[in-house]
Design a protein around this motif. Sequence first.
Motif, PDB file in Angstrom:
ATOM      1  N   GLY A  16     -18.353 -35.644  27.619  1.00 18.44           N
ATOM      2  CA  GLY A  16     -17.107 -35.252  27.450  1.00 18.44           C
ATOM      3  C   GLY A  16     -16.727 -33.848  27.030  1.00 18.44           C
ATOM      4  O   GLY A  16     -15.614 -33.402  27.482  1.00 18.44           O
ATOM      5  N   TYR A  17     -17.792 -33.080  26.510  1.00 16.90           N
ATOM      6  CA  TYR A  17     -17.609 -31.787  26.431  1.00 16.90           C
ATOM      7  C   TYR A  17     -17.317 -30.805  27.613  1.00 16.90           C
ATOM      8  O   TYR A  17     -18.223 -31.243  28.396  1.00 16.90           O
ATOM      9  N   HIS A  18     -16.591 -29.888  27.664  1.00 19.58           N
ATOM     10  CA  HIS A  18     -16.615 -29.096  28.573  1.00 19.58           C
ATOM     11  C   HIS A  18     -16.577 -27.512  28.580  1.00 19.58           C
ATOM     12  O   HIS A  18     -16.448 -27.174  27.152  1.00 19.58           O
ATOM     13  N   GLU A  19     -17.257 -26.737  29.312  1.00 21.04           N
ATOM     14  CA  GLU A  19     -17.247 -25.339  29.077  1.00 21.04           C
ATOM     15  C   GLU A  19     -15.979 -24.488  29.149  1.00 21.04           C
ATOM     16  O   GLU A  19     -15.091 -25.423  29.477  1.00 21.04           O
ATOM     17  N   GLY A  20     -15.827 -23.426  28.996  1.00 23.12           N
ATOM     18  CA  GLY A  20     -14.533 -22.786  29.032  1.00 23.12           C
ATOM     19  C   GLY A  20     -14.188 -22.556  30.596  1.00 23.12           C
ATOM     20  O   GLY A  20     -14.998 -22.641  31.410  1.00 23.12           O
ATOM     21  N   LYS A  21     -12.966 -21.935  30.682  1.00 20.76           N
ATOM     22  CA  LYS A  21     -12.450 -21.751  32.121  1.00 20.76           C
ATOM     23  C   LYS A  21     -11.475 -20.205  32.151  1.00 20.76           C
ATOM     24  O   LYS A  21     -11.348 -19.918  30.874  1.00 20.76           O
ATOM     25  N   SER A  22     -11.763 -19.607  32.919  1.00 20.28           N
ATOM     26  CA  SER A  22     -11.081 -18.441  33.262  1.00 20.28           C
ATOM     27  C   SER A  22     -11.026 -18.308  34.701  1.00 20.28           C
ATOM     28  O   SER A  22     -11.709 -18.200  35.645  1.00 20.28           O
ATOM     29  N   GLY A  23      -9.579 -17.576  35.030  1.00 23.95           N
ATOM     30  CA  GLY A  23      -9.422 -17.419  36.355  1.00 23.95           C
ATOM     31  C   GLY A  23      -9.280 -18.640  37.151  1.00 23.95           C
ATOM     32  O   GLY A  23      -9.669 -18.565  38.428  1.00 23.95           O
ATOM     33  N   GLY A  24      -9.244 -19.533  36.560  1.00 15.67           N
ATOM     34  CA  GLY A  24      -9.096 -21.019  37.521  1.00 15.67           C
ATOM     35  C   GLY A  24     -10.398 -21.623  37.585  1.00 15.67           C
ATOM     36  O   GLY A  24     -10.483 -22.892  38.310  1.00 15.67           O
ATOM     37  N   HIS A  25     -11.681 -20.945  36.966  1.00 14.56           N
ATOM     38  CA  HIS A  25     -12.886 -21.466  37.115  1.00 14.56           C
ATOM     39  C   HIS A  25     -13.724 -21.928  35.932  1.00 14.56           C
ATOM     40  O   HIS A  25     -13.380 -21.162  34.823  1.00 14.56           O
ATOM     41  N   TRP A  26     -14.723 -22.713  35.990  1.00 15.72           N
ATOM     42  CA  TRP A  26     -15.281 -22.805  34.843  1.00 15.72           C
ATOM     43  C   TRP A  26     -16.267 -21.698  34.619  1.00 15.72           C
ATOM     44  O   TRP A  26     -16.890 -21.099  35.596  1.00 15.72           O
ATOM     45  N   ASN A  27     -16.613 -21.191  33.387  1.00 13.31           N
ATOM     46  CA  ASN A  27     -17.256 -19.829  33.255  1.00 13.31           C
ATOM     47  C   ASN A  27     -18.477 -19.999  32.201  1.00 13.31           C
ATOM     48  O   ASN A  27     -19.016 -18.857  32.099  1.00 13.31           O
ATOM     49  N   ASN A  28     -19.110 -21.136  32.222  1.00 10.08           N
ATOM     50  CA  ASN A  28     -20.185 -21.221  31.353  1.00 10.08           C
ATOM     51  C   ASN A  28     -20.293 -20.697  29.915  1.00 10.08           C
ATOM     52  O   ASN A  28     -21.340 -20.592  29.520  1.00 10.08           O
ATOM     53  N   SER A  29     -19.030 -20.486  29.499  1.00 13.09           N
ATOM     54  CA  SER A  29     -19.011 -20.237  28.042  1.00 13.09           C
ATOM     55  C   SER A  29     -18.755 -21.609  27.206  1.00 13.09           C
ATOM     56  O   SER A  29     -18.053 -22.282  27.460  1.00 13.09           O
ATOM     57  N   GLN A  30     -19.707 -21.695  26.360  1.00 13.46           N
ATOM     58  CA  GLN A  30     -19.932 -23.137  25.492  1.00 13.46           C
ATOM     59  C   GLN A  30     -20.615 -22.712  24.182  1.00 13.46           C
ATOM     60  O   GLN A  30     -20.965 -21.893  23.650  1.00 13.46           O
ATOM     61  N   LYS A  31     -20.524 -23.853  23.379  1.00 13.80           N
ATOM     62  CA  LYS A  31     -20.864 -23.669  22.016  1.00 13.80           C
ATOM     63  C   LYS A  31     -22.304 -23.856  21.680  1.00 13.80           C
ATOM     64  O   LYS A  31     -22.717 -23.404  20.628  1.00 13.80           O
TER      65      LYS A  31
END
Length: 259
Positions: A16-31
Amino acid sequence: MSDVQTIIKIAKNEVGYHEGKSGGHWNNSQKFSPAVPGLEWSQNQAWCATFVSWCALKAGLADLYPRTASCATGVSWFKQRGRWSAYPAIGAQVFFGRNGGSHTGLVYDYDDRFVYTVEGNTNADGSAEGDGVYLKKRERRSSYVYGYGYPRFSAGIVSADPAYKGKVPEKPASSIVALSSGVKPGGRHAQVRELQQLLVKAGFGPIKGAVTDFYGPETQRAVARFHDANPRYRSVGVAHDPKIGPSGFVALQKLAGRR
């Protein structure tokens, strides 16, 4: 809880964890990348292998899985150790795609037809853009499944591989060490430090002035306390024996929690 149960629980807790978003797209930024020493650089990159490394680190099993952000490196890591199979196993790291370099996850179950996994940097709809951690159900005989890396669990591994059927559980290497002949009352030796630490941990301290390489009066008194509590290991006819012997040193290590 066993090692394999621990890592599977940790992995499933992230579903259920999700990576970040930028510009309306998932961006692979994660913990996960910042939390794995040596993989901080992998932030904002594909993170399926990093997720497995993170789970292993959190479970205290970092030595049993490759620490890498690369699926191809993970495949090589297991193959170099002779821990590779075409069959699924509980707790195995599964690799997908050409030469196993496309994607990876952890196996939490399997049956005759399917392998059930926890995967990071994937999705629910099968598209190429991963966005989080999901439980997945994969066809075992799919051409997309490349193979499985087997961690060296101390209790062995539950596997579909015929070569592992009935295999005796693998025992971890013992941490028990032998006593050096140079460890004597009144003398100096590097192993005296270890002796002092073991005595204190096993409850025969305190040892004033420790930790040091000197087998002085305080250490001798601590050894005597060990022998008074465990007379079978003292020298014959010696009351309050201040000299540790080889068998006594082994027993002391076990009392201090070594296996």
